[in-house]
Design an enzyme around this catalytic site. Structure first.
Site, mmCIF file in Angstrom:
data_model
loop_
_atom_site.group_PDB
_atom_site.id
_atom_site.type_symbol
_atom_site.label_atom_id
_atom_site.label_comp_id
_atom_site.label_asym_id
_atom_site.label_seq_id
_atom_site.Cartn_x
_atom_site.Cartn_y
_atom_site.Cartn_z
ATOM 1 N N ASP A 310 18.596 3.085 46.043
ATOM 2 C CA ASP A 310 17.963 4.787 46.447
ATOM 3 C C ASP A 310 19.323 5.397 47.700
ATOM 4 O O ASP A 310 19.825 3.754 48.662
ATOM 5 C CB ASP A 310 17.302 4.978 46.326
ATOM 6 N N GLU A 516 9.547 15.344 47.231
ATOM 7 C CA GLU A 516 9.306 13.955 47.657
ATOM 8 C C GLU A 516 8.181 13.863 48.940
ATOM 9 O O GLU A 516 7.814 14.671 49.188
ATOM 10 C CB GLU A 516 11.138 13.105 48.205
#
Length: 628
Positions: A310, A516
Site C-alpha cells: 500500500d 480512510e
C-alpha cells in the site's frame, strides 16, 4: 591459409555483431515475440536485466515525481496517481492519455524497453477523473446481491479507465468489514464473507473472463480491460474497534473463515495483483508477514501475479513510520512484497534495496521472484504489444450507457427499512401526481455528498461543482408529474413546514464525504443538522427519510417518527436512480449487506453472533412493486 583465416575471423565478427545487436534490442528478441510461450519470454527478459533494472521494476512512484528522465534513468516499472493526483484540474481523457504516453515513451526508450504499468484507484468508477461515471460504493453494491451487475460495472469501469490511457486499477476492495466504525467500511461489500465472495465477479468484469486454461493465473483480455488488484490482504476489515490500519485480533481459523475467503475467489478469478494491508494480524504488520504473504498466498493459494504494497506501506512497518527505512525494506521484500508503492522517496528505496542485495541480506532469488511476477502481469495483459493509450476509447468516459448502468445499480442498492407506521398503509411508492412536495436536508441537492470519498479527491468534496451528475433533488423534479410542485428547503423551520400544506416530504440527510482514517467514527450519529431536520419535518408532515451514508448510523431515536426509511448508501453521480424507486417506476429489492445496530455499544455485532439483537437484521429489506 591466410585467406581461410580471414574468412573465419570475418564470420566470427559477424556472429558477435549479430549477438550484440540482439542484446541491444535491434534484432530478434524472444521476449518481444508474442508467439513465444509466456515463461520463455519472462526467462529471456530476466536474463538480460541488470540489478538496477530489476529494482526499477519493483519501484512504483507517484505521478508528480515521475518525469521522463526519472523513468528512463532509474528504469521505473510503475507509476501511480494517488487520490486526487491529476495531470490538470478537470483534465480530459485526452490529457490523461497524453501524460501516460509521455511516461510510456520514456520507459520504452530504455535499452530493454520494458513498459511501465500505470495504476490508479477506481473503487467506484474512475473517481479521480472529471466527468467519469461514479457508481455506488461497494456497501451499496453488496445490497444488490447481484454478481452479474457487479461484472457489468467492472466492464464499464475498465473502459472508462482505458479511455484515459491507464491499464491498471487498485480495485476491488474485498475487505469483510466487521465493524462500521471503520472509515473504509463503505469500500466493503458486506460483513458476510459469502456476499463479498459473490461480488468478486467484478474482477472478470475489470479484466475480462479468463478462459479455462488461464483460470487461477493473471489474465487481462485486452486493451478494453484492465489489470485488477484485490485488497487489502488480509484482515483489513477486522481491526479492533474498527480503527483504520490497526490490529486484527483473531486466531488463524477465524482469519481463514472470515477474512480470507474472498481471496480464494479473487485468485480463482485470475486477479492480476493483490495489495497488502496496513493492518497487523495479532500484532504482526501484514507488510512484514512472510507466513501470510509468501507461505500462504503465494505457495498455498498458488497466486502467480504480483503482490504490491500500500502507499508508503513499508515505511509504516516501523513506529513511527519511516524511522528505519532500511529495516522496513528488508522486512517487506523478504515477506514477499514484489512491487513497492514508494511513492516519493524512490532514490532512498533504490539505494537501500541495492545495498541489501549486495550484502546478501536479500537473495537475488527473491528479487527474481518479484520481477518474474511483475513481468508475468505485464506480458499477460499485452503491455509489450500495446503499451500506448488507444485514442479511440476517449469517448467511453462518462458514456450514457455507463450512467444508465450506474442508475440501475442505484435502484438495486436501495434498501427499504420501513414503509408506513404501525397499522397504517404503506407510504411507498409515492404518487407522482400530487399538489406539493417538500424536499429537505443537506444531501438532497449535493452531488459531492451522494458520491462520498474517493471522488475527484481522496477525501471527496461537497457541493455540486466537482463533476458531472444528477442530484437526488434533480431526479425527483424530473420524475414527478408536471402538475406537482417541488419545494426545496435544506433546513426548513417548523413554521415553514406547518404552513406549507405539503402532501408529503422527502428528507435526505447523512454523512459528509470521507475516506480512510478520517472516516473512523466511534459514535456513528447522523451529523447535524440531520436529526433536527428529521424532527422538524417528520413531526409536521408525512415523511420519507433517505439516508446517504457509508454504513448504518444511529437511527433508533427517530425511527418511530419516520413514515418510511430508505438506506441509499453512497449512490454516486446518478441520483435519478433514487427517484426511480421512490416513485414506483421500479420496486425496492435491496437487502442489507450489513447489520443495522440499535446502539454503538453493541459493536462489533455481525450476523451469526451469539448475542445478535439488531434494529434491522442482516439481509432485511422490504420490497415494493412497480406502480404502473
Amino acid at each position: 591459409m591466410g585467406h581461410i583465416w580471414r574468412c573465419a575471423h570475418l564470420l566470427l565478427y559477424c556472429c558477435l555483431l549479430l549477438s550484440t545487436v540482439g542484446v541491444q534490442g535491434s534484432g530478434y528478441l524472444k521476449y518481444k515475440d508474442p508467439k513465444q510461450p509466456l515463461n520463455t519470454r519472462i526467462d529471456d527478459l530476466l536474463s538480460r536485466m541488470s540489478l538496477a533494472e530489476k529494482i526499477g521494476q519493483m519501484s512504483q512512484i507517484e505521478r508528480s515525481v515521475a518525469t521522463p528522465d526519472v523513468i528512463k534513468n532509474d528504469y521505473i516499472g510503475s507509476v501511480l496517481s494517488g487520490g486526487g493526483s491529476v495531470p490538470a484540474p478537470q483534465a480530459t481523457a485526452q490529457e490523461w492519455a497524453s501524460m501516460v504516453t509521455e511516461m510510456q515513451k520514456a520507459a520504452l526508450s530504455t535499452p530493454l524497453g520494458i513498459p511501465i504499468i500505470y495504476g490508479i484507484d477506481a473503487v467506484h468508477g474512475h473517481g479521480n477523473v472529471y466527468k467519469a461515471t461514479i457508481f455506488p460504493h461497494n456497501v451499496g453494491l453488496g445490497a444488490t446481491r447481484d454478481p452479474e451487475l457487479a461484472k457489468k460495472i467492472g466492464s464499464a469501469v475498465a473502459l472508462e479507465v482505458r479511455a484515459t490511457g491507464i491499464p491498471y486499477i487498485f480495485a476491488p476492495c474485498v475487505a469483510v468489514c466487521r465493524d462500521p466504525r471503520w472509515g473504509r467500511c463503505y469500500e466493503s461489500f458486506s460483513e458476510d464473507p459469502k456476499v463479498v465472495q459473490m461480488m468478486t465477479q467484478i474482477i472478470p468484469g475489470f479484466q475480462g473472463e479468463a478462459p479455462p486454461s488461464s483460470r487461477g493465473r493473471p489474465y487481462v483480455a485486452g486493451t478494453r480491460n484492465v489489470a485488477a488488484c484485490a485488497k487489502h490482504y488480509v484482515g483489513d476489515g477486522g481491526t479492533n474497534k474498527g480503527i483504520n490500519e490497526n490490529n486484527t485480533i483473531i486466531n488463524f481459523h477465524g482469519l481463514l473463515k472470515i477474512h480470507m475467503p474472498p481471496y480464494y475467489n479473487a485468485v480463482i478469478n485470475s486477479v492480476s495483483t493483490i495489495m497488502v494491508s496496513y493492518t497487523s494480524w495479532n500484532g504482526v504488520k501484514m507488510h512484514a508477514n512472510h507466513f501470510l504473504v509468501t507461505d500462504f498466498l503465494k505457495n498455498k493459494l498458488k497466486f502467480r501475479g504480483f503482490v504490491i504494497s500500500d502507499w508508503q506501506g513499508l515505511d509504516r512497518i516501523t513506529s513511527p513510520a519511516g524511522s528505519d527505512y532500511h529495516l522496513s525494506i528488508k522486512l517487506g521484500v523478504l515477506a514477499g512484497i514484489d512491487m513497492i508503492m514508494i511513492p516519493f522517496n524512490y532514490m532512498d528505496f533504490i539505494g537501500n534495496l541495492t545495498s541489501l542485495v549486495h550484502d546478501n541480506t536479500i537473495p537475488m532469488s527473491r528479487i527474481d521472484d518479484a520481477v518474474r511476477r511483475i513481468l508475468r502481469v505485464k506480458f499477460t495483459m499485452g503491455l509489450f504489444e500495446n503499451p500506448l493509450p488507444d485514442p479511440s476509447l476517449a469517448g467511453e468516459l462518462g458514456k450514457q450507457e455507463h450512467r444508465d448502468l450506474a442508475r440501475e445499480a442505484v435502484r438495486k442498492s436501495l434498501v427499504l427499512l420501513k414503509n408506513g407506521k404501525y397499522g397504517e398503509k404503506p407510504v411507498l411508492p409515492l404518487p407522482k401526481k400530487c399538489g406539493k412536495i417538500l424536499v429537505a436536508g443537506s444531501h438532497a441537492d449535493n452531488l459531492g455528498n451522494q458520491c462520498g470519498g474517493w471522488t475527484i479527491t481522496w477525501q471527496g468534496l461537497q457541493g455540486n461543482n466537482l463533476t458531472a451528475g444528477t442530484t437526488i433533488l434533480e431526479g425527483i423534479k424530473s420524475t414527478v408529474d408536471g402538475s406537482a410542485q417541488v419545494v426545496y428547503s435544506e433546513e426548513p423551520s417548523p413554521d415553514f413546514v406547518q404552513k406549507g400544506v405539503f402532501n408529503y416530504a422527502i428528507v435526505v440527510v447523512g454523512e459528509p464525504p470521507y475516506s480512510e482514517t478520517q472516516g473512523d467514527n466511534l459514535n456513528l450519529t447522523i451529523p447535524a443538522p440531520g436529526p433536527s431536520v428529521i424532527e422538524t419535518v417528520c413531526s409536521n408532515v408525512k415523511c420519507i427519510v433517505v439516508l446517504i451514508s457509508g454504513r448504518p448510523l444511529v437511527i433508533e431515536p427517530y425511527i418511530n417518527k419516520i413514515d418510511a426509511f430508505v438506506a441509499a448508501w453512497l449512490p454516486g453521480t446518478e441520483g435519478k436512480g433514487v427517484a426511480d424507486v421512490l416513485f414506483g417506476d421500479y420496486g425496492f429489492t435491496g437487502k442489507l449487506s450489513r447489520t443495522w445496530f440499535k446502539s454503538v455499544d453493541q459493536l462489533p455485532m455481525n450476523v451469526g453472533d451469539p448475542h445478535y439483537d439488531p434494529l434491522f437484521p442482516f439481509g432485511f429489506g422490504l420490497e415494493t412493486h412497480p406502480s404502473y
